[in-house]
Design an enzyme around this catalytic site. Structure first.
Site, PDB file in Angstrom:
ATOM      1  N   ARG A   1      25.330  -2.954   0.805  1.00  0.00           N
ATOM      2  CA  ARG A   1      26.336  -1.886   0.713  1.00  0.00           C
ATOM      3  C   ARG A   1      27.127  -1.702   2.004  1.00  0.00           C
ATOM      4  NH1 ARG A   1      23.035   3.105  -1.438  1.00  0.00           N
ATOM      5  NH2 ARG A   1      21.782   2.321   0.272  1.00  0.00           N
TER       6      ARG A   1
ATOM      7  N   LYS B   1       7.376  -9.859  -2.890  1.00  0.00           N
ATOM      8  CA  LYS B   1       6.344  -8.998  -3.422  1.00  0.00           C
ATOM      9  C   LYS B   1       6.663  -7.542  -3.071  1.00  0.00           C
ATOM     10  CE  LYS B   1       3.022  -7.689  -0.708  1.00  0.00           C
ATOM     11  NZ  LYS B   1       3.551  -7.007   0.470  1.00  0.00           N
TER      12      LYS B   1
ATOM     13  N   HIS C   1       4.216 -14.773   1.210  1.00  0.00           N
ATOM     14  CA  HIS C   1       4.398 -15.556   2.433  1.00  0.00           C
ATOM     15  C   HIS C   1       3.081 -16.109   2.991  1.00  0.00           C
ATOM     16  CE1 HIS C   1       3.430 -11.767   4.489  1.00  0.00           C
ATOM     17  NE2 HIS C   1       3.190 -12.470   5.574  1.00  0.00           N
TER      18      HIS C   1
ATOM     19  N   GLU D   1      -4.895  -5.434  10.561  1.00  0.00           N
ATOM     20  CA  GLU D   1      -3.802  -5.311  11.540  1.00  0.00           C
ATOM     21  C   GLU D   1      -4.055  -4.145  12.460  1.00  0.00           C
ATOM     22  OE1 GLU D   1       0.202  -5.983   9.364  1.00  0.00           O
ATOM     23  OE2 GLU D   1      -1.263  -5.365   7.882  1.00  0.00           O
TER      24      GLU D   1
ATOM     25  N   ASP E   1      -0.402  -3.559  -1.601  1.00  0.00           N
ATOM     26  CA  ASP E   1       0.359  -4.184  -0.511  1.00  0.00           C
ATOM     27  C   ASP E   1      -0.269  -5.501  -0.054  1.00  0.00           C
ATOM     28  OD1 ASP E   1       2.466  -4.071   1.483  1.00  0.00           O
ATOM     29  OD2 ASP E   1       0.883  -3.729   2.951  1.00  0.00           O
TER      30      ASP E   1
ATOM     31  N   HIS F   1      -1.860 -11.134  -1.294  1.00  0.00           N
ATOM     32  CA  HIS F   1      -2.276 -12.008  -0.192  1.00  0.00           C
ATOM     33  C   HIS F   1      -3.771 -12.350  -0.243  1.00  0.00           C
ATOM     34  CE1 HIS F   1       1.671 -11.231   1.195  1.00  0.00           C
ATOM     35  NE2 HIS F   1       1.429 -10.140   1.882  1.00  0.00           N
TER      36      HIS F   1
ATOM     37  N   LYS G   1      -5.092  -1.178   7.967  1.00  0.00           N
ATOM     38  CA  LYS G   1      -4.104  -0.908   9.017  1.00  0.00           C
ATOM     39  C   LYS G   1      -4.826  -0.144  10.126  1.00  0.00           C
ATOM     40  CE  LYS G   1      -0.264  -2.022   6.609  1.00  0.00           C
ATOM     41  NZ  LYS G   1       0.445  -3.266   6.901  1.00  0.00           N
TER      42      LYS G   1
HETATM   43  C1  BG6 Z   1       3.174  -7.860   4.056  1.00  0.00           C
HETATM   44  C2  BG6 Z   1       2.692  -6.449   3.891  1.00  0.00           C
HETATM   45  O1  BG6 Z   1       3.275  -8.495   2.816  1.00  0.00           O
HETATM   46  O2  BG6 Z   1       2.267  -8.575   4.883  1.00  0.00           O
HETATM   47  C3  BG6 Z   1       2.568  -5.772   5.247  1.00  0.00           C
HETATM   48  O3  BG6 Z   1       3.608  -5.729   3.087  1.00  0.00           O
HETATM   49  C4  BG6 Z   1       1.707  -6.601   6.172  1.00  0.00           C
HETATM   50  O4  BG6 Z   1       2.033  -4.468   5.119  1.00  0.00           O
HETATM   51  C5  BG6 Z   1       2.162  -8.048   6.194  1.00  0.00           C
HETATM   52  O5  BG6 Z   1       1.811  -6.035   7.460  1.00  0.00           O
HETATM   53  C6  BG6 Z   1       1.171  -8.905   6.952  1.00  0.00           C
HETATM   54  O6  BG6 Z   1       1.718 -10.191   7.080  1.00  0.00           O
HETATM   55  P1  BG6 Z   1       1.364 -11.101   8.314  1.00  0.00           P
HETATM   56  O7  BG6 Z   1       1.939 -12.412   8.013  1.00  0.00           O
HETATM   57  O8  BG6 Z   1       1.953 -10.434   9.520  1.00  0.00           O
HETATM   58  O9  BG6 Z   1      -0.133 -11.093   8.385  1.00  0.00           O
END
Ligand code: BG6
Length: 502
Positions: free
Chosen positions: A47, A153, A183, A221, A240, A245, A341
């Protein structure tokens, strides 16, 4: 015939965080590889009222200050930006899609592209339903040429929504043209698990219940949720991280060798793992799932004080579970998975704990015996480490353990970037490392039971843990059932008084 890169890459959400932080740095790397330079054109859509020039200037500024570019990439930055265009439009407003259609027609005339479009949805998930329908109605999928779409995702927020999304996408695209991106599958160290497992004659024979005691999968993390409160509070750690993942890591660790490593061979085996998971009954959930939420500690703010989070939120920022893959190979082997987290550090790793030798004729040397294990370090310090039994030097015959390790860094082996790999695959039309519709549904079908349980029993414990610690003590109790402890790469801080039930 078009060359694999003879494409328009149309990015919805072009002024957003994902485009700036991940997609553009990855695309410049791909562009920098001589074979692909000049063979794709990028059209950013959002936008914000940029022109081509002002969007390029914005990207240049962001990329130069990102620290993501190598010297060579900085040199080709201006060339790269010359293939980037911008079309202001509102992806949520169907009436603005003809603007994109006209722009693509115009650019096609100039570039000779014959309608090969790769759409990338780097938008909030709320738009995932709308965009394909708008593309269809605006006639953007009608012209001859290749039409592919990449979706980030989370693909759905439960089984019903994932099924409904799958239907919408199937009405507009062929399944092999839908790239549901996770990813984690683009990470070199994740792909390497398959090579270690299926390319080596050493590990494959012992990769089963006869030799493996239990498996740990950790993805934690040391950061909070940052500016993503609005999204995260409705999602939580389960949606999430776990449903996508961690499930991918579990599948790759537990799958049977595919007959062939291709898009069907690999993805068929992923599905079979999900189908073999022991069902989440209410009783099973009570005994095998621990959830937590971080609380303020040592200058780190608590989850409920984060921007965009409800002050009485019961969203989990931590989850630990014990899963069983009920098939011949894994019968009786617990898989302990966890994510959180605001932990003491950022680490993603898989630890395969082997059973002890059938007969022990040597004594273990106190704290120096940890049990044999293969530690697959996904990130950071990417590498692989084998912990094995060794005689303690000196008098007598005492057993200790030592570690043999390989790290990519120390051997100058670049692990690359997950988005580069996945974007290259999607440009070249290889969906192997992307999630298929049936896998998304199978994974949601499994976790729907847990979501329903939390809804039916709102008093299910949610444990508060101090930010910067390893999460609720109850998760330690969970893994202690296997006479084991979580493999924590650094020590826990002691804030005994701060653990609580929320
Ligand atoms: C994302 C999540 O898909 O993956 C995030 O939405 C997370 O919350 C992230 O921090 C972690 O990815 P990576 O590659 O940094 O471990």
């Amino acid at each position: 015939m078009h060359s694999p890169y003879d494409l328009f890459l149309i990015i919805f959400g072009a002024s957003g965080d994902l485009t700036r932080r991940k997609l553009m740095p990855a695309l410049i790397k791909i562009y920098g590889k001589s074979s692909s330079a000049g063979s794709f054109i990028i059209i950013g859509c959002a936008r914000t009222p940029y022109t081509d020039q002002s969007y390029r200037a914005y990207l240049k500024e962001e990329l130069m200050h990102s620290g993501a570019l190598t010297g060579e990439e900085t040199e080709v930055l201006d060339d790269f930006l010359s293939i980037v265009h911008y079309q202001p439009m509102d992806p949520a407003d169907e009436n603005t899609y003809p603007l994109l259609n006209n722009r693509l027609k115009l650019l096609s005339g100039l570039s000779g592209n014959h309608g090969n479009y790769l759409f990338y949805l780097a938008t909030p998930p709320l738009l995932y339903e709308l965009v394909p329908a708008c593309l269809c109605r605006a006639g953007l999928l009608e012209q001859p040429g290749l039409k592919r779409i990449i979706v980030e995702k989370p693909f759905g927020y439960d089984l019903a929504s994932a099924q409904s999304l799958n239907k919408i996408y199937a009405a507009c695209f062929r399944e092999e043209d839908i790239y549901r991106i996770d990813h984690f599958l683009g990470k070199e160290t994740v792909q390497n698990i398959m090579v270690t497992r299926f390319g080596s004659a050493v590990y494959e024979p012992i990769w089963n219940r006869n030799y493996i005691d239990h498996v740990e999968i950790t993805a934690v993390e040391n950061m909070g949720i940052g500016t993503r409160g609005g999204y995260y509070d409705g999602a939580g750690a389960l949606r999430d991280m776990v449903q996508n993942h961690l499930m991918q890591l579990l599948a790759i660790t537990a799958m049977e060798p595919p007959a062939r490593f291709d898009k069907n061979g690999f993805r068929n085996e992923v599905i079979k793992v999900y189908q073999s998971l022991r069902p989440l009954t209410d009783e099973y959930i009570r005994d095998n799932v621990v959830r937590g939420q971080y609380m303020a500690c040592d200058g780190r703010i608590g989850y409920r004080d984060e921007k965009g989070v409800r002050p009485d939120s019961r969203t989990e920022t931590y989850i630990a579970m014990c899963l069983y893959v009920d098939n011949w190979r894994w019968q009786g082997v617990p898989f302990y998975i966890r994510t959180g987290k605001q932990m003491p550090t950022k680490v993603t790793e898989i630890v395969i704990h082997f059973k002890p030798a059938p007969m022990q004729m040597f004594q273990r040397k106190g704290g120096r015996y940890k049990g044999e294990a293969l530690i697959i370090r996904i990130q950071p310090d990417e590498g692989i480490l084998q912990r094995m039994v060794m005689k303690e030097p000196g008098a007598g015959f005492y057993m200790g353990t030592m570690e043999m390790d390989f790290t990519y860094d120390r051997h100058d082996r670049d692990t690359g970037d997950a988005y580069v790999r996945l974007l290259e695959d999607s440009l070249a039309g290889d969906p192997t490392l992307f999630t298929r519709s049936d896998a998304v549904e199978e994974s949601w079908a499994y976790f729907d039971k847990l979501l329903a349980y939390w809804e039916s029993y709102p008093d299910t414990p949610l444990y508060g843990y101090p930010a910067g610690t390893w999460g609720p003590k109850e998760a330690d109790v969970l893994i202690n059932r296997s006479h084991a402890r979580w493999t924590n790469p650094c020590k826990n801080l002691t804030h005994a008084d701060l653990y609580c039930r929320l």
